[in-house]
Design an enzyme around this catalytic site. Structure first.
Site, PDB file in Angstrom:
ATOM      1  N   GLN A  36     -27.972  14.968 -20.646  1.00 35.81           N
ATOM      2  CA  GLN A  36     -28.960  15.084 -19.564  1.00 35.81           C
ATOM      3  C   GLN A  36     -28.822  16.424 -18.848  1.00 35.81           C
ATOM      4  OE1 GLN A  36     -27.731  11.279 -17.980  1.00 35.81           O
ATOM      5  NE2 GLN A  36     -29.879  10.678 -17.732  1.00 35.81           N
ATOM      6  N   TYR A  37     -27.575  16.831 -18.653  1.00 34.52           N
ATOM      7  CA  TYR A  37     -27.330  18.122 -18.004  1.00 34.52           C
ATOM      8  C   TYR A  37     -27.937  19.239 -18.848  1.00 34.52           C
ATOM      9  CZ  TYR A  37     -24.906  22.117 -15.950  1.00 34.52           C
ATOM     10  OH  TYR A  37     -24.638  23.315 -15.355  1.00 34.52           O
ATOM     11  N   ASP A  38     -27.654  19.171 -20.157  1.00 34.70           N
ATOM     12  CA  ASP A  38     -28.149  20.227 -21.050  1.00 34.70           C
ATOM     13  C   ASP A  38     -29.664  20.327 -21.018  1.00 34.70           C
ATOM     14  OD1 ASP A  38     -25.589  20.767 -21.716  1.00 34.70           O
ATOM     15  OD2 ASP A  38     -25.608  19.683 -23.623  1.00 34.70           O
ATOM     16  N   SER A  51       2.544  36.752   1.571  1.00 32.29           N
ATOM     17  CA  SER A  51       3.217  36.004   0.525  1.00 32.29           C
ATOM     18  C   SER A  51       3.949  34.836   1.198  1.00 32.29           C
ATOM     19  CB  SER A  51       4.172  36.977  -0.148  1.00 32.29           C
ATOM     20  OG  SER A  51       4.834  36.330  -1.168  1.00 32.29           O
ATOM     21  N   LEU A  52       4.842  34.183   0.494  1.00 34.30           N
ATOM     22  CA  LEU A  52       5.567  33.050   1.079  1.00 34.30           C
ATOM     23  C   LEU A  52       7.061  33.249   0.926  1.00 34.30           C
ATOM     24  CD1 LEU A  52       3.535  30.014  -0.320  1.00 34.30           C
ATOM     25  CD2 LEU A  52       3.581  30.827   2.039  1.00 34.30           C
ATOM     26  N   GLU A  78       1.589  20.648  -0.713  1.00 36.30           N
ATOM     27  CA  GLU A  78       0.642  20.834  -1.814  1.00 36.30           C
ATOM     28  C   GLU A  78       1.312  21.489  -3.016  1.00 36.30           C
ATOM     29  OE1 GLU A  78      -1.865  24.414  -0.036  1.00 36.30           O
ATOM     30  OE2 GLU A  78      -1.722  22.699   1.304  1.00 36.30           O
ATOM     31  N   LYS A 138       2.220  24.050  -5.817  1.00 35.53           N
ATOM     32  CA  LYS A 138       2.123  25.509  -5.881  1.00 35.53           C
ATOM     33  C   LYS A 138       1.650  25.861  -7.288  1.00 35.53           C
ATOM     34  CE  LYS A 138       4.734  29.667  -4.698  1.00 35.53           C
ATOM     35  NZ  LYS A 138       4.497  30.460  -5.896  1.00 35.53           N
ATOM     36  N   ASP A 180       0.524  27.936 -10.496  1.00 36.36           N
ATOM     37  CA  ASP A 180       1.052  29.171 -11.058  1.00 36.36           C
ATOM     38  C   ASP A 180      -0.123  30.027 -11.524  1.00 36.36           C
ATOM     39  OD1 ASP A 180       2.989  30.897 -11.712  1.00 36.36           O
ATOM     40  OD2 ASP A 180       3.642  29.864 -13.529  1.00 36.36           O
ATOM     41  N   ARG A 193      -5.385  39.658  -4.728  1.00 36.46           N
ATOM     42  CA  ARG A 193      -4.460  39.918  -3.622  1.00 36.46           C
ATOM     43  C   ARG A 193      -4.001  41.375  -3.629  1.00 36.46           C
ATOM     44  NH1 ARG A 193       1.034  39.964  -2.946  1.00 36.46           N
ATOM     45  NH2 ARG A 193       1.668  39.544  -0.830  1.00 36.46           N
ATOM     46  N   GLU A 195      -5.955  29.864  -5.179  1.00 30.04           N
ATOM     47  CA  GLU A 195      -5.290  30.279  -6.394  1.00 30.04           C
ATOM     48  C   GLU A 195      -6.228  30.091  -7.582  1.00 30.04           C
ATOM     49  OE1 GLU A 195      -2.379  31.433  -5.739  1.00 30.04           O
ATOM     50  OE2 GLU A 195      -1.103  31.384  -7.528  1.00 30.04           O
ATOM     51  N   TYR A 250      -6.764  27.146  -0.581  1.00 29.32           N
ATOM     52  CA  TYR A 250      -5.716  26.636   0.300  1.00 29.32           C
ATOM     53  C   TYR A 250      -5.559  27.463   1.574  1.00 29.32           C
ATOM     54  CZ  TYR A 250      -3.257  30.198  -2.431  1.00 29.32           C
ATOM     55  OH  TYR A 250      -2.907  31.356  -3.068  1.00 29.32           O
ATOM     56  N   LYS A 286      10.773  26.073  -4.518  1.00 26.65           N
ATOM     57  CA  LYS A 286      10.726  26.334  -5.955  1.00 26.65           C
ATOM     58  C   LYS A 286      11.367  25.180  -6.710  1.00 26.65           C
ATOM     59  CE  LYS A 286       9.255  30.658  -6.069  1.00 26.65           C
ATOM     60  NZ  LYS A 286       8.569  31.337  -7.103  1.00 26.65           N
ATOM     61  N   CYS A 306      24.061  54.897 -31.744  1.00 24.51           N
ATOM     62  CA  CYS A 306      22.875  54.443 -31.015  1.00 24.51           C
ATOM     63  C   CYS A 306      21.765  54.087 -32.010  1.00 24.51           C
ATOM     64  CB  CYS A 306      22.394  55.550 -30.085  1.00 24.51           C
ATOM     65  SG  CYS A 306      20.767  55.254 -29.384  1.00 24.51           S
ATOM     66  N   CYS A 318      18.923  56.893 -31.827  1.00 25.46           N
ATOM     67  CA  CYS A 318      19.072  58.314 -32.150  1.00 25.46           C
ATOM     68  C   CYS A 318      20.323  58.615 -32.984  1.00 25.46           C
ATOM     69  CB  CYS A 318      19.102  59.155 -30.879  1.00 25.46           C
ATOM     70  SG  CYS A 318      20.638  59.001 -29.963  1.00 25.46           S
ATOM     71  N   CYS A 359      25.019  55.233 -25.067  1.00 24.58           N
ATOM     72  CA  CYS A 359      24.687  56.220 -26.084  1.00 24.58           C
ATOM     73  C   CYS A 359      24.973  57.582 -25.480  1.00 24.58           C
ATOM     74  CB  CYS A 359      23.204  56.093 -26.430  1.00 24.58           C
ATOM     75  SG  CYS A 359      22.485  57.579 -27.132  1.00 24.58           S
ATOM     76  N   CYS A 402      18.113  61.511 -27.035  1.00 24.87           N
ATOM     77  CA  CYS A 402      17.809  60.179 -27.574  1.00 24.87           C
ATOM     78  C   CYS A 402      16.379  59.815 -27.159  1.00 24.87           C
ATOM     79  CB  CYS A 402      18.807  59.172 -26.998  1.00 24.87           C
ATOM     80  SG  CYS A 402      18.393  57.478 -27.388  1.00 24.87           S
TER      81      CYS A 402
HETATM   82  S1  IVH Z   1      -0.375  29.701   0.722  1.00 24.72           S
HETATM   83  C1  IVH Z   1      -0.024  33.043   3.863  1.00 24.72           C
HETATM   84  N1  IVH Z   1      -0.618  27.658  -0.951  1.00 24.72           N
HETATM   85  O1  IVH Z   1       2.022  31.419  -4.163  1.00 24.72           O
HETATM   86  C2  IVH Z   1       0.118  31.952   2.848  1.00 24.72           C
HETATM   87  N2  IVH Z   1       0.012  29.771  -1.850  1.00 24.72           N
HETATM   88  O2  IVH Z   1       4.538  32.703  -3.526  1.00 24.72           O
HETATM   89  C3  IVH Z   1      -0.414  32.301   1.521  1.00 24.72           C
HETATM   90  N3  IVH Z   1       0.279  29.812  -4.273  1.00 24.72           N
HETATM   91  O3  IVH Z   1       0.599  34.405  -2.955  1.00 24.72           O
HETATM   92  C4  IVH Z   1      -0.138  31.429   0.401  1.00 24.72           C
HETATM   93  N4  IVH Z   1      -0.222  27.696  -4.627  1.00 24.72           N
HETATM   94  O4  IVH Z   1      -0.614  33.136  -4.878  1.00 24.72           O
HETATM   95  C5  IVH Z   1      -0.314  28.965  -0.820  1.00 24.72           C
HETATM   96  N5  IVH Z   1      -0.916  25.798  -2.309  1.00 24.72           N
HETATM   97  C6  IVH Z   1      -0.614  27.095  -2.172  1.00 24.72           C
HETATM   98  C7  IVH Z   1      -0.295  27.907  -3.286  1.00 24.72           C
HETATM   99  C8  IVH Z   1       0.020  29.251  -3.075  1.00 24.72           C
HETATM  100  C9  IVH Z   1       0.104  28.848  -5.189  1.00 24.72           C
HETATM  101  C10 IVH Z   1       0.704  31.211  -4.567  1.00 24.72           C
HETATM  102  C11 IVH Z   1      -0.114  32.279  -3.869  1.00 24.72           C
HETATM  103  C12 IVH Z   1       0.881  33.030  -3.024  1.00 24.72           C
HETATM  104  C13 IVH Z   1       2.152  32.746  -3.744  1.00 24.72           C
HETATM  105  C14 IVH Z   1       3.365  32.931  -2.842  1.00 24.72           C
END
Ligand code: IVH
Length: 675
Positions: free
Chosen positions: A35-37, A82-83, A114, A116, A118, A137, A174, A226, A316, A410, A413, A428, A434
């Site tokens: 149907q979508y198609d 970053s975190l 939440e 994280k 990758d 970023r 992300e 996020y 982590k 080496c 070289c 070396c 080298c």
């Molecule tokens: S919050 C100021 N939430 O992890 C806060 N980051 O190690 C900004 N990432 O640069 C990040 N899942 O690329 C946030 N649920 C999540 C995430 C997340 C993945 C990544 C993001 C960030 C990096 C930091």
């Protein structure tokens, strides 16, 4: 008639956007694929009749526009942070305790927990509800415009649903590749005899970096939002993070369904246990959990360090280990000739990453672990860290294993390899002759803190080396525009720029020159100390070991490296070549200025982000005034110069009662002395 058709087109667009949202974001298809198609085909027919009606927000445009020729840089309206990381439950308890301390409360804190993902962080800007721009970023301050690729993400609305959105809304999240898409993409690569992506993050990054959006459209990237960046004033954020995310969801934006609001350290730990259980079944790779304080007024109170918010942390996951076969041990030759054994492994997936090489550090390590070629070995990878071989699985050792031996010559070289006294390092002795050392030496020679030749990237150096046009640093000064313009991805204009940079680098300082030579163990600081102590290159070359150890930072081993380096006739030849080409410097005059300055012999720490000077210029100025610039605050520190968003170093300085200067105060204090 035409009016009706145009209305029908608009209705089709709306309907298809709704169906996309239900399918990709809500995971709740409203109609069958067929149907979508059918609806989609109708839309294409009308657009074919009236190409002038095709707008960027049409679902048909998601297959990708025309390719770009390059990416534009975009400065983020609000920097992307970053975190900080946590590696254990204790770290999380500390995290909550720090927050309670700052807030002066005993109450348990509410967090949004939440997965994280990758992938890569992205900033997506909507203007009046319409998707306007998407940027990577980058370094957090400046990213790349990847709107053309982000537009192809099926889960992202080109126009926000509902109403009440602010005039400008930047949402952040992300971009990632699901396990399923990743695996089928890699299968396709392997079947075409192409190199597969190492992990879903690389695959997502590689896809976003394509200039041709058709590729991104085929690869179907996913996205969860996020956070947010710039939001125009008239919209009031709700009082919690989770409510803001719910609002994004109501506007049709994709958010992670596995997020949860939890209470205190116990809540964080329960969520962790729960997610670890679920991890293998999730449709995407995760490398941890992000916990964020839920109340937004608390975000304001806690603020940011130089790098990360104080109200969030990334927990982590522990390192993952797998078994695989050690096929062989290769030797990598570094800039200063150090030979590093690298394990060649039967490719294996460790936590979603395909690993086929791992470091073995050095011969001592190999012997200590008793790893032999042909062994089944345990390979570990922790987060973004380089994978390493933990040890052999002795129960599975075949009879045919072979001990690894460091070669006498080496592999690059053929020069003799020597073991350094009291150290596990084998080197070396080929020096700049080298080819492996040569390439790395050239990269070092042109680098920012050495001769600072902009525009001579790794690829160009590699090419010039392979063609034997540039074998040694002095060859750089014999290059001409014509030769450079003939290289890959070069043209006359870019070649001229490189030549200009090479010429400009001729005027340098003795310290930079000594650093650029790449003498083992002689870093930026040691080079500076040598220059200030001996004041001329001739004096450094002529110095005996005894004279060298008089210099700050120079011990027996470093002194020996320096003497050895200048004893090699080919290193002398290169130096003569550089001087003949016109490389020159003024005699260092550090001591004269230093004595009458406030900063003479003072220990200074720079922290936070400076507005008027770069970090390295500031450091240079301080050193020229006789200061010693160090990285961490202690009781020995005399001054801390704090730029914007200074964090823990500033706090420590305040605790220790050390004089803190703002950047402006410092510059003022330098007065006439700052030249
Ligand atoms: S919050 C100021 N939430 O992890 C806060 N980051 O190690 C900004 N990432 O640069 C990040 N899942 O690329 C946030 N649920 C999540 C995430 C997340 C993945 C990544 C993001 C960030 C990096 C930091």
């Amino acid at each position: 008639m035409s009016d009706n058709l145009q209305t029908e087109l608009e209705l089709l667009k709306q309907k298809l956007a709704e169906l996309n949202h239900a399918y990709y974001v809500l995971d709740n298809p409203l109609v069958s694929d067929a149907q979508y198609d059918e609806l989609y085909k109708k839309l294409l027919e009308i657009e074919k009749q009236h190409p002038e009606w095709i707008t960027l927000n049409s679902p048909s445009q998601r297959v990708g526009d025309k390719p770009l020729s390059h990416f534009e840089s975009v400065t983020h309206a609000v920097p992307m942070f970053s975190l900080d990381n946590a590696f254990s439950q204790d770290d999380l308890v500390d995290f909550q305790r720090r927050i309670k301390d700052r807030l002066n409360t005993q109450e348990e804190v509410e967090f949004s927990a939440e997965p994280k993902m990758d992938g890569l962080a992205i900033n997506i800007r909507y203007v009046d509800g319409k998707l306007a721009q998407a940027t990577t970023r980058g370094d957090g301050l400046v990213g790349e415009d990847v709107t053309h690729n982000i537009r192809t993400l099926p889960s992202l609305p080109l126009h926000l649903l509902g109403k009440g959105w602010p005039h400008i809304l930047e949402v952040r999240g992300e971009v990632f590749m699901s396990k399923q898409v990743f695996h089928s993409l890699n299968e396709e690569f392997v079947s075409r005899n192409e190199k597969p992506f190492a992990n879903p993050r690389n695959a997502a990054a590689g896809t976003l970096r394509q200039l041709d959006p058709k590729i991104a459209a085929q690869r179907k990237l996913s996205l969860y939002l996020y956070g947010w960046g710039q939001i125009s004033e008239q919209w009031l954020l709700p009082s919690t993070y989770s409510a803001a995310i719910q609002t994004f969801k109501d506007w049709g934006l994709p958010v992670n369904p596995d997020s949860q609001v939890v209470l205190g350290a116990k809540g964080m730990s329960d969520y962790y246990d729960q997610l670890i259980e679920k991890r293998a079944d999730l449709p995407y790779e995760i490398d941890g959990i992000v916990y964020k304080v839920n109340r937004l007024d608390t975000h304001e109170k806690l603020g940011f360090t130089a790098k990360a918010p104080r109200w969030a942390i990334a927990r982590k996951f522990p390192a993952e280990e797998v078994w695989t076969r050690l096929l062989d041990v290769d030797i990598q030759v570094g800039r200063t000739g150090a030979l590093t054994p690298v394990a060649r492994l039967e490719p294996v997936s460790v936590g979603g990453v395909i690993v086929s090489n791992a470091t073995l550090h050095n011969l001592d390590e190999i012997e200590r672990k008793d790893v032999r070629i042909g062994d089944m070995v345990i390979v570990r990878r922790a987060g973004d860290v380089i994978p390493e071989v933990v040890g052999p699985v002795l129960a599975q050792r075949p009879d045919s294993v072979k001990k690894f031996m460091m070669p006498n010559a080496c592999p690059e070289c053929g020069s003799a390899v020597v073991k350094e006294q009291d150290k596990a390092v084998y080197r070396c002795t080929g020096g700049l002759f080298c080819p492996a050392q040569r390439k790395r030496a050239l990269q070092h020679f042109v680098s920012r803190k050495a001769m600072d030749i902009v525009g001579l990237g790794d690829k160009l150096i590699e090419q010039l080396g392979a063609l034997e046009i540039v074998k040694h640093p002095d060859d750089l000064y014999r290059l001409d525009v014509q030769t450079l313009a003939a290289m890959d991805r070069m043209a006359e204009k870019s070649a001229q720029k490189v030549i200009d940079a090479i010429n400009a680098s001729k005027q340098t300082t003795l310290a930079r020159f000594v650093f650029a030579l790449g003498i083992p163990e002689v870093g930026e600081v040691t080079a500076k100390n040598l220059a200030n102590h001996f004041l001329s290159l001739e004096a450094i070359i002529a110095a005996t070991k005894e004279a060298l150890v008089e210099v700050d930072d120079v011990g027996d081993i470093v002194a020996e490296h320096i003497v050895n380096f200048f004893n090699q006739p080919h290193n002398k030849e290169v130096i003569d070549g550089l001087l003949a080409a016109g490389v020159h410097w003024p005699t260092p005059q550090v001591k004269a200025i230093a004595e009458n300055s406030i900063f003479a012999n003072k220990v200074v720490v720079l922290t936070g982000s400076l507005q008027q000077l770069t970090r390295s210029d500031a450091k240079q100025k301080l050193e020229a005034l006789g200061a010693k610039v160090t990285g961490s605050v202690s009781a020995k520190t005399d001054f801390v110069i704090a730029g914007e968003k200074a964090g823990s170093k500033l706090t420590k300085a305040e605790q220790l009662g050390i004089s803190v200067l703002t950047e402006a105060e410092w510059i003022e204090m330098m007065g006439d002395n700052n030249g």
